[in-house]
Design a protein around this motif. Structure first.
Motif, PDB file in Angstrom:
ATOM      1  N   THR A 176       0.816  -1.213   0.000  1.00  0.00           N
ATOM      2  CA  THR A 176       0.000   0.000   0.000  1.00  0.00           C
ATOM      3  C   THR A 176       0.853   1.269   0.000  1.00  0.00           C
ATOM      4  O   THR A 176       1.041   1.899  -1.017  1.00  0.00           O
ATOM      5  CB  THR A 176      -0.979   0.017   1.191  1.00  0.00           C
ATOM      6  OG1 THR A 176      -1.667  -1.229   1.253  1.00  0.00           O
ATOM      7  CG2 THR A 176      -2.005   1.154   1.017  1.00  0.00           C
ATOM      8  N   GLY A 177       1.376   1.658   1.183  1.00  0.00           N
ATOM      9  CA  GLY A 177       2.084   2.932   1.297  1.00  0.00           C
ATOM     10  C   GLY A 177       3.565   2.870   1.003  1.00  0.00           C
ATOM     11  O   GLY A 177       4.226   3.910   0.928  1.00  0.00           O
ATOM     12  N   ALA A 178       4.121   1.685   0.846  1.00  0.00           N
ATOM     13  CA  ALA A 178       5.563   1.544   0.598  1.00  0.00           C
ATOM     14  C   ALA A 178       5.824   0.267  -0.182  1.00  0.00           C
ATOM     15  O   ALA A 178       5.285  -0.794   0.146  1.00  0.00           O
ATOM     16  CB  ALA A 178       6.332   1.525   1.915  1.00  0.00           C
ATOM     17  N   ILE A 179       6.666   0.380  -1.200  1.00  0.00           N
ATOM     18  CA  ILE A 179       7.025  -0.762  -2.039  1.00  0.00           C
ATOM     19  C   ILE A 179       8.548  -0.834  -2.120  1.00  0.00           C
ATOM     20  O   ILE A 179       9.226   0.188  -2.261  1.00  0.00           O
ATOM     21  CB  ILE A 179       6.439  -0.630  -3.459  1.00  0.00           C
ATOM     22  CG1 ILE A 179       4.911  -0.502  -3.388  1.00  0.00           C
ATOM     23  CG2 ILE A 179       6.836  -1.817  -4.329  1.00  0.00           C
ATOM     24  CD1 ILE A 179       4.206  -1.713  -2.825  1.00  0.00           C
ATOM     25  N   ALA A 180       9.086  -2.051  -2.053  1.00  0.00           N
ATOM     26  CA  ALA A 180      10.538  -2.238  -2.076  1.00  0.00           C
ATOM     27  C   ALA A 180      11.059  -2.347  -3.500  1.00  0.00           C
ATOM     28  O   ALA A 180      10.416  -2.942  -4.364  1.00  0.00           O
ATOM     29  CB  ALA A 180      10.915  -3.495  -1.300  1.00  0.00           C
ATOM     30  N   THR A 181      12.234  -1.758  -3.726  1.00  0.00           N
ATOM     31  CA  THR A 181      13.021  -2.091  -4.909  1.00  0.00           C
ATOM     32  C   THR A 181      14.268  -2.804  -4.401  1.00  0.00           C
ATOM     33  O   THR A 181      14.903  -2.365  -3.441  1.00  0.00           O
ATOM     34  CB  THR A 181      13.405  -0.843  -5.731  1.00  0.00           C
ATOM     35  OG1 THR A 181      14.112   0.094  -4.900  1.00  0.00           O
ATOM     36  CG2 THR A 181      12.173  -0.167  -6.289  1.00  0.00           C
ATOM     37  N   MET A 182      14.603  -3.908  -5.044  1.00  0.00           N
ATOM     38  CA  MET A 182      15.657  -4.794  -4.548  1.00  0.00           C
ATOM     39  C   MET A 182      16.951  -4.564  -5.322  1.00  0.00           C
ATOM     40  O   MET A 182      16.953  -4.548  -6.547  1.00  0.00           O
ATOM     41  CB  MET A 182      15.213  -6.247  -4.681  1.00  0.00           C
ATOM     42  CG  MET A 182      13.865  -6.537  -4.035  1.00  0.00           C
ATOM     43  SD  MET A 182      13.901  -6.300  -2.244  1.00  0.00           S
ATOM     44  CE  MET A 182      14.880  -7.728  -1.780  1.00  0.00           C
ATOM     45  N   HIS A 183      18.036  -4.410  -4.591  1.00  0.00           N
ATOM     46  CA  HIS A 183      19.333  -4.129  -5.176  1.00  0.00           C
ATOM     47  C   HIS A 183      20.388  -5.035  -4.533  1.00  0.00           C
ATOM     48  O   HIS A 183      20.150  -5.637  -3.487  1.00  0.00           O
ATOM     49  CB  HIS A 183      19.696  -2.659  -4.968  1.00  0.00           C
ATOM     50  CG  HIS A 183      18.610  -1.719  -5.384  1.00  0.00           C
ATOM     51  ND1 HIS A 183      18.397  -1.363  -6.702  1.00  0.00           N
ATOM     52  CD2 HIS A 183      17.647  -1.080  -4.667  1.00  0.00           C
ATOM     53  CE1 HIS A 183      17.365  -0.547  -6.774  1.00  0.00           C
ATOM     54  NE2 HIS A 183      16.886  -0.357  -5.556  1.00  0.00           N
ATOM     55  N   THR A 184      21.538  -5.098  -5.171  1.00  0.00           N
ATOM     56  CA  THR A 184      22.598  -5.958  -4.653  1.00  0.00           C
ATOM     57  C   THR A 184      23.937  -5.235  -4.646  1.00  0.00           C
ATOM     58  O   THR A 184      24.200  -4.371  -5.489  1.00  0.00           O
ATOM     59  CB  THR A 184      22.720  -7.254  -5.476  1.00  0.00           C
ATOM     60  OG1 THR A 184      23.752  -8.085  -4.911  1.00  0.00           O
ATOM     61  CG2 THR A 184      23.075  -6.963  -6.933  1.00  0.00           C
ATOM     62  N   THR A 185      24.769  -5.607  -3.689  1.00  0.00           N
ATOM     63  CA  THR A 185      26.128  -5.063  -3.595  1.00  0.00           C
ATOM     64  C   THR A 185      27.154  -5.953  -4.273  1.00  0.00           C
ATOM     65  O   THR A 185      28.353  -5.650  -4.238  1.00  0.00           O
ATOM     66  CB  THR A 185      26.536  -4.902  -2.115  1.00  0.00           C
ATOM     67  OG1 THR A 185      26.566  -6.201  -1.488  1.00  0.00           O
ATOM     68  CG2 THR A 185      25.572  -4.008  -1.362  1.00  0.00           C
ATOM     69  N   ILE A 186      26.716  -7.034  -4.879  1.00  0.00           N
ATOM     70  CA  ILE A 186      27.642  -7.990  -5.501  1.00  0.00           C
ATOM     71  C   ILE A 186      28.575  -7.324  -6.525  1.00  0.00           C
ATOM     72  O   ILE A 186      29.750  -7.717  -6.635  1.00  0.00           O
ATOM     73  CB  ILE A 186      26.878  -9.167  -6.128  1.00  0.00           C
ATOM     74  CG1 ILE A 186      26.239 -10.035  -5.035  1.00  0.00           C
ATOM     75  CG2 ILE A 186      27.791 -10.021  -6.999  1.00  0.00           C
ATOM     76  CD1 ILE A 186      27.248 -10.679  -4.076  1.00  0.00           C
ATOM     77  N   PRO A 187      28.134  -6.305  -7.299  1.00  0.00           N
ATOM     78  CA  PRO A 187      29.089  -5.657  -8.216  1.00  0.00           C
ATOM     79  C   PRO A 187      30.336  -5.130  -7.517  1.00  0.00           C
ATOM     80  O   PRO A 187      31.408  -5.075  -8.133  1.00  0.00           O
ATOM     81  CB  PRO A 187      28.266  -4.512  -8.820  1.00  0.00           C
ATOM     82  CG  PRO A 187      26.864  -5.015  -8.796  1.00  0.00           C
ATOM     83  CD  PRO A 187      26.756  -5.788  -7.513  1.00  0.00           C
ATOM     84  N   LEU A 188      30.233  -4.760  -6.249  1.00  0.00           N
ATOM     85  CA  LEU A 188      31.400  -4.247  -5.523  1.00  0.00           C
ATOM     86  C   LEU A 188      32.450  -5.336  -5.329  1.00  0.00           C
ATOM     87  O   LEU A 188      33.652  -5.105  -5.529  1.00  0.00           O
ATOM     88  CB  LEU A 188      30.978  -3.679  -4.161  1.00  0.00           C
ATOM     89  CG  LEU A 188      30.011  -2.495  -4.202  1.00  0.00           C
ATOM     90  CD1 LEU A 188      29.671  -2.048  -2.780  1.00  0.00           C
ATOM     91  CD2 LEU A 188      30.616  -1.334  -4.987  1.00  0.00           C
ATOM     92  N   ILE A 189      32.019  -6.523  -4.927  1.00  0.00           N
ATOM     93  CA  ILE A 189      33.000  -7.594  -4.710  1.00  0.00           C
ATOM     94  C   ILE A 189      33.497  -8.135  -6.053  1.00  0.00           C
ATOM     95  O   ILE A 189      34.643  -8.578  -6.170  1.00  0.00           O
ATOM     96  CB  ILE A 189      32.423  -8.724  -3.821  1.00  0.00           C
ATOM     97  CG1 ILE A 189      33.541  -9.661  -3.357  1.00  0.00           C
ATOM     98  CG2 ILE A 189      31.325  -9.482  -4.521  1.00  0.00           C
ATOM     99  CD1 ILE A 189      34.614  -9.018  -2.513  1.00  0.00           C
ATOM    100  N   LYS A 190      32.683  -8.034  -7.101  1.00  0.00           N
ATOM    101  CA  LYS A 190      33.152  -8.465  -8.421  1.00  0.00           C
ATOM    102  C   LYS A 190      34.230  -7.525  -8.944  1.00  0.00           C
ATOM    103  O   LYS A 190      35.144  -7.953  -9.660  1.00  0.00           O
ATOM    104  CB  LYS A 190      31.983  -8.566  -9.401  1.00  0.00           C
ATOM    105  CG  LYS A 190      30.968  -9.642  -9.027  1.00  0.00           C
ATOM    106  CD  LYS A 190      30.198 -10.182 -10.206  1.00  0.00           C
ATOM    107  CE  LYS A 190      31.038 -11.137 -11.020  1.00  0.00           C
ATOM    108  NZ  LYS A 190      30.262 -11.842 -12.059  1.00  0.00           N
TER     109      LYS A 190
END
Length: 342
Positions: A176-190
């Motif tokens: 309803t009032g908030a929706i998640a967008t999902m991200h990753t930090t894997i590019p940093l370790i790559k």
């Protein structure tokens, strides 16, 4: 210079590496507000792209007589630049007190006629409490997400930016009032793995869950999967799949607290012939100074290098303050990812 000092994720210069935007891309301009622990991060964001990010300082005070919040938001006076703007709020849910203080602000922002609200919340400390195993136990991940979902509408739901959320189903607690967008930090370790002379030859995961989640991102490496096996009354970490003989292995996981499972995984890899073991965790929680146990001379100093990001600012400040002759940590800067992911 220590590995942690060399990274300088909190107070260092603005990052230079960014992906080139697609032709015709018109990036959103943000009014940036932040919780007090992320003020430096906010200024670095502005320095990286001053045309896109404008930071306004908030005063996070308390009343002397009651100890209740006395918060004065930036960007409202002498001229209100918040109204009709796209607001980026940098959040840090590091304690119950911090969460409540920021909820006061988030509600106020949603009621200030803003165009949109984006909440940067890379690390959700309650994410491990996504379900209960005993009647009466409170699933605090659910309650925090329900509270965020109850934010007033700004014309559409608020956007919550999560990075490597510990349990992916947490995103569905938002509605309803908030929706998640999902991200990753894997590019940093790559990026670390792509460095010239990188010693890493194989990737390991502490359990099948981590392997299913991140394994496809490391298809060019030999992969080792660990897991817990019951032996008598004990559950020991064993290698379930893959070969680590003679290889420098990097263990990948989303979060570390006390790190017991990571250490047992490292010991299992060494027992099966790994030449060295390093670790990468997106979020460093380290309660009660647990980071010291991974320093040189500590009882859990089994890693050649322990990579973490600066997603959890409070803990990373402690890591960066470690004596350079003792640290085995290298802190990777999440800020370039945030700029691109926005």
């Amino acid at each position: 210079m220590s590995k942690a000092e060399d990274a300088q994720p909190l107070g260092g210069p603005a990052p230079k590496r960014q992906r080139s935007p697609p032709q015709g891309f018109n990036p959103t301009k943000y009014v940036v507000l932040s919780y007090k622990t992320l003020d430096t991060f906010a200024r670095r964001l502005e320095a990286a792209d001053p045309e896109r990010f404008s930071v306004y300082e908030t005063k996070w005070g308390k009343f002397d007589d009651s100890g209740m919040d006395n918060i004065v938001m930036g960007g409202f006076s002498p001229v209100n630049v918040v109204m009709r703007s796209h607001v980026l709020f940098l959040a840090d849910f590091n304690s119950n007190d911090a969460i409540l203080s920021q909820l006061h602000v988030l509600v106020m922002l949603c009621e200030s006629f803003i165009a949109t609200l984006t909440i940067y919340l890379p690390y959700l400390p309650t994410a491990t409490m996504e379900r209960i195993t005993v009647e009466g136990e409170v699933a605090t991940a659910n309650t925090v997400c329900r509270i965020l979902s109850g934010l007033p509408h700004t014309g559409g739901p608020s956007r919550i930016m999560f990075y490597d959320l510990h349990t992916l189903q947490n995103r569905f607690y938002l509605h309803t009032g908030a929706i998640a967008t999902m991200h990753t930090t894997i590019p940093l370790i790559k990026e670390v793995l792509a460095r010239k002379g990188s010693p890493i030859e194989a990737i390991a995961f502490p359990d099948e869950g981590a392997q299913k989640r991140f394994g496809s991102l490391f298809a060019e490496y030999d992969v080792v999967t660990c897991g817990k096996k019951r032996v008598g009354n004990e559950r020991n970490v064993v290698i379930q799949d893959g070969d680590c003989q003679g290889k420098h292995v990097l263990i990948i996981d989303d979060m570390v607290k006390t790190g017991g499972t990571l250490v047992e995984c490292a010991k299992a890899l060494m027992l099966h012939g790994a030449s060295a073991v390093s670790a990468y965790c997106a979020h460093a929680a380290f309660p009660h100074g647990a980071e010291y146990r991974f320093c040189k001379g500590g009882d859990r100093a089994v890693f050649s290098t322990f990579f973490v990001t600066n997603s959890n600012t409070t803990v990373v400040e402690r890591i960066l303050a470690l004596p350079k002759e003792e640290t085995l940590f290298e802190v990777l800067d999440i800020l370039p990812l945030v700029i691109n992911d926005l």
